[in-house]
Design a protein around this motif. Structure first.
Motif, PDB file in Angstrom:
ATOM      1  N   MET A   6     -11.371  32.697  26.500  1.00  0.00           N
ATOM      2  CA  MET A   6     -11.208  33.145  27.890  1.00  0.00           C
ATOM      3  C   MET A   6      -9.845  33.841  28.031  1.00  0.00           C
ATOM      4  N   LYS A   7      -9.851  34.996  28.684  1.00  0.00           N
ATOM      5  CA  LYS A   7      -8.596  35.738  28.825  1.00  0.00           C
ATOM      6  C   LYS A   7      -7.987  35.438  30.193  1.00  0.00           C
ATOM      7  N   ARG A   8      -6.715  35.136  30.194  1.00  0.00           N
ATOM      8  CA  ARG A   8      -6.030  34.932  31.475  1.00  0.00           C
ATOM      9  C   ARG A   8      -4.893  35.948  31.568  1.00  0.00           C
ATOM     10  N   SER A   9      -4.473  36.253  32.814  1.00  0.00           N
ATOM     11  CA  SER A   9      -3.333  37.166  32.902  1.00  0.00           C
ATOM     12  C   SER A   9      -2.055  36.369  32.651  1.00  0.00           C
ATOM     13  N   TRP A  10      -1.043  37.058  32.164  1.00  0.00           N
ATOM     14  CA  TRP A  10       0.187  36.377  31.750  1.00  0.00           C
ATOM     15  C   TRP A  10       0.817  35.603  32.885  1.00  0.00           C
ATOM     16  N   GLY A  11       1.371  34.449  32.549  1.00  0.00           N
ATOM     17  CA  GLY A  11       2.145  33.656  33.499  1.00  0.00           C
ATOM     18  C   GLY A  11       3.528  34.253  33.681  1.00  0.00           C
ATOM     19  N   ILE A  12       4.282  33.650  34.601  1.00  0.00           N
ATOM     20  CA  ILE A  12       5.556  34.244  35.034  1.00  0.00           C
ATOM     21  C   ILE A  12       6.603  34.276  33.907  1.00  0.00           C
ATOM     22  N   HIS A  13       6.635  33.226  33.055  1.00  0.00           N
ATOM     23  CA  HIS A  13       7.621  33.207  31.961  1.00  0.00           C
ATOM     24  C   HIS A  13       7.297  34.302  30.945  1.00  0.00           C
ATOM     25  N   THR A  14       6.004  34.428  30.618  1.00  0.00           N
ATOM     26  CA  THR A  14       5.595  35.429  29.624  1.00  0.00           C
ATOM     27  C   THR A  14       5.872  36.836  30.158  1.00  0.00           C
ATOM     28  N   ARG A  15       5.553  37.028  31.461  1.00  0.00           N
ATOM     29  CA  ARG A  15       5.807  38.350  32.059  1.00  0.00           C
ATOM     30  C   ARG A  15       7.304  38.680  32.016  1.00  0.00           C
ATOM     31  N   ALA A  16       8.140  37.699  32.371  1.00  0.00           N
ATOM     32  CA  ALA A  16       9.592  37.948  32.413  1.00  0.00           C
ATOM     33  C   ALA A  16      10.116  38.340  31.026  1.00  0.00           C
ATOM     34  N   ILE A  17       9.533  37.755  29.987  1.00  0.00           N
ATOM     35  CA  ILE A  17      10.012  38.028  28.622  1.00  0.00           C
ATOM     36  C   ILE A  17       9.383  39.307  28.048  1.00  0.00           C
ATOM     37  N   HIS A  18       8.070  39.454  28.203  1.00  0.00           N
ATOM     38  CA  HIS A  18       7.365  40.498  27.438  1.00  0.00           C
ATOM     39  C   HIS A  18       7.072  41.797  28.186  1.00  0.00           C
ATOM     40  N   THR A  19       7.077  41.776  29.522  1.00  0.00           N
ATOM     41  CA  THR A  19       6.665  42.992  30.233  1.00  0.00           C
ATOM     42  C   THR A  19       7.681  44.109  30.061  1.00  0.00           C
ATOM     43  N   GLY A  20       7.154  45.311  29.966  1.00  0.00           N
ATOM     44  CA  GLY A  20       7.983  46.501  30.116  1.00  0.00           C
ATOM     45  C   GLY A  20       8.849  46.863  28.937  1.00  0.00           C
ATOM     46  N   MET A  21       8.790  46.090  27.861  1.00  0.00           N
ATOM     47  CA  MET A  21       9.664  46.372  26.724  1.00  0.00           C
ATOM     48  C   MET A  21       9.248  47.691  26.073  1.00  0.00           C
ATOM     49  N   GLU A  22      10.238  48.476  25.697  1.00  0.00           N
ATOM     50  CA  GLU A  22       9.922  49.691  24.948  1.00  0.00           C
ATOM     51  C   GLU A  22      10.677  49.583  23.631  1.00  0.00           C
ATOM     52  N   LEU A  23      10.045  48.914  22.669  1.00  0.00           N
ATOM     53  CA  LEU A  23      10.752  48.570  21.439  1.00  0.00           C
ATOM     54  C   LEU A  23      10.658  49.682  20.407  1.00  0.00           C
ATOM     55  N   GLU A  24      11.728  49.841  19.668  1.00  0.00           N
ATOM     56  CA  GLU A  24      11.698  50.697  18.487  1.00  0.00           C
ATOM     57  C   GLU A  24      10.989  49.890  17.392  1.00  0.00           C
ATOM     58  N   PRO A  25      10.354  50.572  16.419  1.00  0.00           N
ATOM     59  CA  PRO A  25       9.689  49.815  15.361  1.00  0.00           C
ATOM     60  C   PRO A  25      10.654  48.789  14.732  1.00  0.00           C
ATOM     61  N   ARG A  26      10.213  47.555  14.609  1.00  0.00           N
ATOM     62  CA  ARG A  26      10.903  46.445  13.967  1.00  0.00           C
ATOM     63  C   ARG A  26      12.020  45.825  14.805  1.00  0.00           C
ATOM     64  N   ASP A  27      12.390  46.376  15.979  1.00  0.00           N
ATOM     65  CA  ASP A  27      13.399  45.741  16.839  1.00  0.00           C
ATOM     66  C   ASP A  27      12.759  44.631  17.656  1.00  0.00           C
ATOM     67  N   VAL A  28      13.552  43.577  17.962  1.00  0.00           N
ATOM     68  CA  VAL A  28      13.032  42.552  18.872  1.00  0.00           C
ATOM     69  C   VAL A  28      13.542  42.751  20.297  1.00  0.00           C
ATOM     70  N   THR A  29      14.567  43.609  20.457  1.00  0.00           N
ATOM     71  CA  THR A  29      15.042  43.912  21.810  1.00  0.00           C
ATOM     72  C   THR A  29      15.039  45.423  21.995  1.00  0.00           C
ATOM     73  N   PRO A  30      14.936  45.898  23.238  1.00  0.00           N
ATOM     74  CA  PRO A  30      14.906  47.342  23.451  1.00  0.00           C
ATOM     75  C   PRO A  30      16.274  47.974  23.190  1.00  0.00           C
ATOM     76  N   PRO A  31      16.303  49.224  22.727  1.00  0.00           N
ATOM     77  CA  PRO A  31      17.585  49.895  22.524  1.00  0.00           C
ATOM     78  C   PRO A  31      18.213  50.261  23.873  1.00  0.00           C
ATOM     79  N   ILE A  32      19.513  50.542  23.867  1.00  0.00           N
ATOM     80  CA  ILE A  32      20.181  51.009  25.092  1.00  0.00           C
ATOM     81  C   ILE A  32      20.347  52.519  24.968  1.00  0.00           C
ATOM     82  N   HIS A  33      19.658  53.246  25.852  1.00  0.00           N
ATOM     83  CA  HIS A  33      19.732  54.707  25.805  1.00  0.00           C
ATOM     84  C   HIS A  33      20.910  55.186  26.643  1.00  0.00           C
ATOM     85  N   MET A  34      22.118  55.192  26.045  1.00  0.00           N
ATOM     86  CA  MET A  34      23.294  55.674  26.769  1.00  0.00           C
ATOM     87  C   MET A  34      23.376  57.192  26.609  1.00  0.00           C
TER      88      MET A  34
END
Ligand code: PLP
Length: 389
Positions: free
Chosen positions: A1-29
């Protein structure tokens, strides 16, 4: 059964734009983004589907915006340089000369001055309606009213607007509603789900959470956010720095867990203060002594937040004494930090406000605002205990 993400998962995983193999998003200065051909530049201008110039949008800023939109159940969000830039951009995008705004009493002081002094300089009139009384909002509405502006809980009174009632009132009259949700955060209160059109935040506070990045955000329907982005943000320039947006996005990953602890620490401190002999009264949304306790339970189901206010028996002198004696709590303005911050408005932020006007704004002589942090609650209590002696 598929459920939509809970609040903790959303806070951690939503919106990330990761470079290949990075665990955190880069800072585009980067101020600008280079294109491979003239056609590609033309396409970016035509469809706005790629970053061009950071004031118009930036990939790091987008990470923060997507996370906040996900937490507020908004279609879109736009980052701003500070909370006040968010307040100003949200209001200026939808108002013009001749329009009228109804704002709640108990606004954060800079928002109050913006609405009552700056907007009138551009021909936009404002009336204040009693925060706790929906009928006073109804009475203040004029044919020219375009926006109802709310802040709940208010800073520093912690009085609340009845969000559902006011959203319905405005919707019936085709009036846009904007609320400052800084104190509650989307963990404790989700105004868009209650019918509000736009939410603003000072992300400087809980969303960032570590006292190291000023910023703001406006969240809501995509068409409204586009108006704000293309109007005030691009033309008046109050965009957020990508570095600050990155810090805030990192802070958001722990927002649900931090808020849970802010909520329990603050409630425990409110309960303890309530029994203290030199404390005249305590106000905290989730404390039964709050005049709007039932409303808080309904519209802030996640918790009462991290801010507790209380009145000292000895007035201004007692407030100064307390501030001079605290050792763990930091004597400073602001809130939403991991560490506990303490303010006495009558001797600091509201020092220059005439006493009469200050009391009318419910900033009483011995009022103390405690922005409870994430320390062991026993240590905060121990510090307050020795300082209150
Ligand atoms: N809204 C509220 C409720 C606040 O408490 C503050 C700041 O204290 C602001 C807005 C303004 O935020 P900033 O200082 O990030 O401009």
């Amino acid at each position: 059964m598929k459920r939509s993400w809970g609040i903790h998962t959303r806070a951690i995983h939503t919106g990330m734009e990761l470079e290949p193999r990075d665990v955190t998003p880069p800072i585009h200065m980067a101020n600008t983004f280079i294109f491979e051909s003239a056609e590609q530049v033309a396409q970016a201008f035509e469809y706005e589907d790629q970053p061009v110039y950071t004031r118009w949008g930036n990939p790091t800023t987008s990470v923060m915006e997507r996370k906040i939109a996900a937490l507020e159940n908004a279609e879109a969000a736009v980052g701003t340089a500070s909370g006040m830039a968010a307040v100003a951009a949200a209001l200026l995008a939808f108002l013009e000369s001749g329009d009228h705004v109804v704002a709640t009493t108990g606004l954060y002081s800079a928002s109050y001055h913006f609405v009552t002094e700056d907007l009138p300089r551009y021909g936009i009139r404002a009336s204040l309606a009693e925060a706790t009384d929906p009928s006073s909002f109804e009475a203040a509405i004029l044919p020219e009213t375009r926006v109802i502006y709310l802040e709940s809980p208010g800073n520093p009174t912690l009085l609340m607007n009845d969000i559902t009632a006011l959203a319905a009132l405005a919707r019936d009259r085709n009036i846009l509603t904007i609320i400052d949700n800084t104190f509650a955060t989307p963990i404790n209160q989700r105004p868009l789900d209650m019918g509000i059109d736009l939410v603003v935040h000072s992300v400087t506070k809980y969303l960032g959470g570590h006292g190291d990045a000023l910023g703001g955000v406006v969240a809501g329907r995509a068409a409204l956010i586009e108006n704000i982005l293309k109007g005030p943000i691009r033309r008046m320039g109050g965009c957020i720095s990508p570095f600050n947006a990155w810090l805030v996005a990192r802070g958001i990953a722990t927002l649900p867990i931090r808020m849970a602890r802010h909520n329990t620490n603050a409630l425990q401190i409110a309960e303890w203060l309530d029994t203290h002999p030199v404390v005249a009264w305590v106000r905290y949304p989730w404390h039964p002594s709050h005049p709007q306790f039932d409303l808080a339970q309904q519209q802030m189901p996640g918790g009462g937040g991290g801010v507790v206010v209380f009145e000292l028996v000895g007035g201004v002198e007692a407030g100064v004494h307390l501030l001079n004696r605290v050792e763990l709590c930091a004597r400073t303005v602001s809130l939403g930090d991991v560490r506990t911050l303490i303010t006495h408005p009558a001797s600091t932020t509201h020092r220059s406000v005439p006493r009469e006007a200050r009391l009318r704004a419910r900033i009483t002589d011995g009022l103390v605002r405690l922005a409870v942090g994430l320390e062991d609650v026993e240590d905060i209590v121990m510090d307050l205990e020795q300082a209150l002696q």
